[in-house]
Design an enzyme around this catalytic site. Structure first.
Site, mmCIF file in Angstrom:
data_model
loop_
_atom_site.group_PDB
_atom_site.id
_atom_site.type_symbol
_atom_site.label_atom_id
_atom_site.label_comp_id
_atom_site.label_asym_id
_atom_site.label_seq_id
_atom_site.Cartn_x
_atom_site.Cartn_y
_atom_site.Cartn_z
ATOM 1 N N THR A 168 -15.288 40.903 -8.164
ATOM 2 C CA THR A 168 -14.865 40.466 -6.811
ATOM 3 C C THR A 168 -15.708 40.026 -5.917
ATOM 4 O O THR A 168 -16.734 40.937 -5.833
ATOM 5 C CB THR A 168 -13.563 41.314 -6.296
ATOM 6 O OG1 THR A 168 -13.085 40.607 -5.265
ATOM 7 C CG2 THR A 168 -14.274 42.793 -6.088
ATOM 8 N N THR A 169 -15.617 38.921 -5.109
ATOM 9 C CA THR A 169 -16.459 38.655 -4.111
ATOM 10 C C THR A 169 -16.173 39.752 -2.925
ATOM 11 O O THR A 169 -16.772 39.284 -1.781
ATOM 12 C CB THR A 169 -16.248 37.073 -3.707
ATOM 13 O OG1 THR A 169 -14.762 36.741 -3.493
ATOM 14 C CG2 THR A 169 -16.944 36.288 -4.834
ATOM 15 N N HIS A 170 -14.999 40.343 -2.871
ATOM 16 C CA HIS A 170 -14.668 41.198 -1.686
ATOM 17 C C HIS A 170 -14.709 42.519 -1.726
ATOM 18 O O HIS A 170 -13.813 43.032 -1.074
ATOM 19 C CB HIS A 170 -13.282 40.573 -1.370
ATOM 20 C CG HIS A 170 -13.151 39.083 -1.075
ATOM 21 N ND1 HIS A 170 -12.071 38.246 -1.044
ATOM 22 C CD2 HIS A 170 -13.992 38.378 -0.373
ATOM 23 C CE1 HIS A 170 -12.332 36.946 -0.622
ATOM 24 N NE2 HIS A 170 -13.601 36.850 -0.447
ATOM 25 N N ILE A 171 -15.467 42.917 -2.611
ATOM 26 C CA ILE A 171 -15.610 44.337 -2.613
ATOM 27 C C ILE A 171 -16.161 44.898 -1.299
ATOM 28 O O ILE A 171 -17.246 44.422 -0.859
ATOM 29 C CB ILE A 171 -16.671 45.073 -3.614
ATOM 30 C CG1 ILE A 171 -15.683 44.667 -5.053
ATOM 31 C CG2 ILE A 171 -16.926 46.302 -3.623
ATOM 32 C CD1 ILE A 171 -14.692 45.631 -5.342
#
Length: 260
Positions: free
Chosen positions: A187-190
């Protein structure tokens, strides 16, 4: 993230190639406390939608054939279906829920792997909890109901199956249970790793994004977030960074030292 409802085959072309990469929408009817469902054990909901139209390039978007529309994902029948269905496929509705902070989910320095300078790499330890899995099922049910309603309103064909599980569905399954799987999706949003808080015992940074023990160290970005909200984090990152920059210039540089 969890998805649901499958894909919609529209009767007319969507002209997806005429859009831009920033076109999209979410709606927050079930977000935050409004999505709470005590009967299902859901404390907070999430955003519904992720309707995007980033601009369908002819080659990049070719070959999106829903399950059952071709006997396999290659060959003459697949090519025929791809040509017929190009620019007529709409994805199902997605659900993005809040991801709470847990003690067992953390980041630390890897004891084995290093970068080219010999410094340890950042290691992430993360897995889904029972609550996360309940939220996934809650979101998938909502997504399926909304996608079915969209198909009926458009008098379009609904194709179920395939990637209905979203990013949760691409997790690894061991012992009949879903687990986080970085090889399936990174994920790009960790977020997190240097969280902010109201005391050095409970956090790495104060609310100005200044390190509690080293006041000349400031950490900006989503590393300061204690948990992940349901929406994309960019605007929140900009807000807390602007606040930190204002404190750094207006207060710290005038009198260096802890601000909290």
């Amino acid at each position: 993230t969890s998805g649901g409802g499958g894909s919609i085959i529209f009767n007319e072309p969507l002209n997806g190639f005429m859009t831009t990469g920033s076109v999209g929408y979410n709606y927050a009817d079930f977000d935050g406390d409004r999505g709470a469902d005590p009967a299902s054990g859901i404390l907070r909901g999430g955003t519904i939608g992720r309707g995007t139209s980033p601009g369908e390039l002819p080659i990049a978007s070719f070959g999106r054939v829903p399950p059952g529309e071709a006997p396999r994902n290659w060959g003459a029948e697949w090519k025929k279906s791809s040509i017929k269905l190009w620019d007529r496929i709409g994805g199902g509705t997605g659900f993005r829920g809040d991801h709470f902070a847990y003690r067992q989910n953390f980041m630390d320095l890897d004891p084995t792997y290093t970068d080219k300078w010999g410094d340890p790499l950042l290691r992430m330890t993360l897995d889904w909890t029972d609550y996360d899995l309940r939220l996934m099922r809650f979101g998938a049910k909502l997504s399926s109901e909304i996608t079915e309603a969209m198909a009926r309103a458009a008098k379009a064909k609904l194709v179920t199956g395939g990637r209905g599980g979203g990013r949760f569905g691409r997790a690894a399954t061991r012992g009949g249970r879903l687990h986080y799987n970085a090889s399936a999706y990174n994920t790009t949003h960790i977020q997190g790793g240097a969280i902010m808080g109201d005391s050095p015992e409970r956090s790495v940074l104060n609310t100005w994004l200044q390190h509690w023990q080293m006041p000349n160290v400031w950490v900006v970005g989503s590393a300061s977030f204690p948990q992940n909200s349901s929406a994309n984090p960019t605007l929140t990152i900009l807000a807390v960074t602007h606040r930190a920059a204002d404190a750094l210039i207006g207060r710290y540089l005038q009198k260096p030292g802890p601000l909290a």
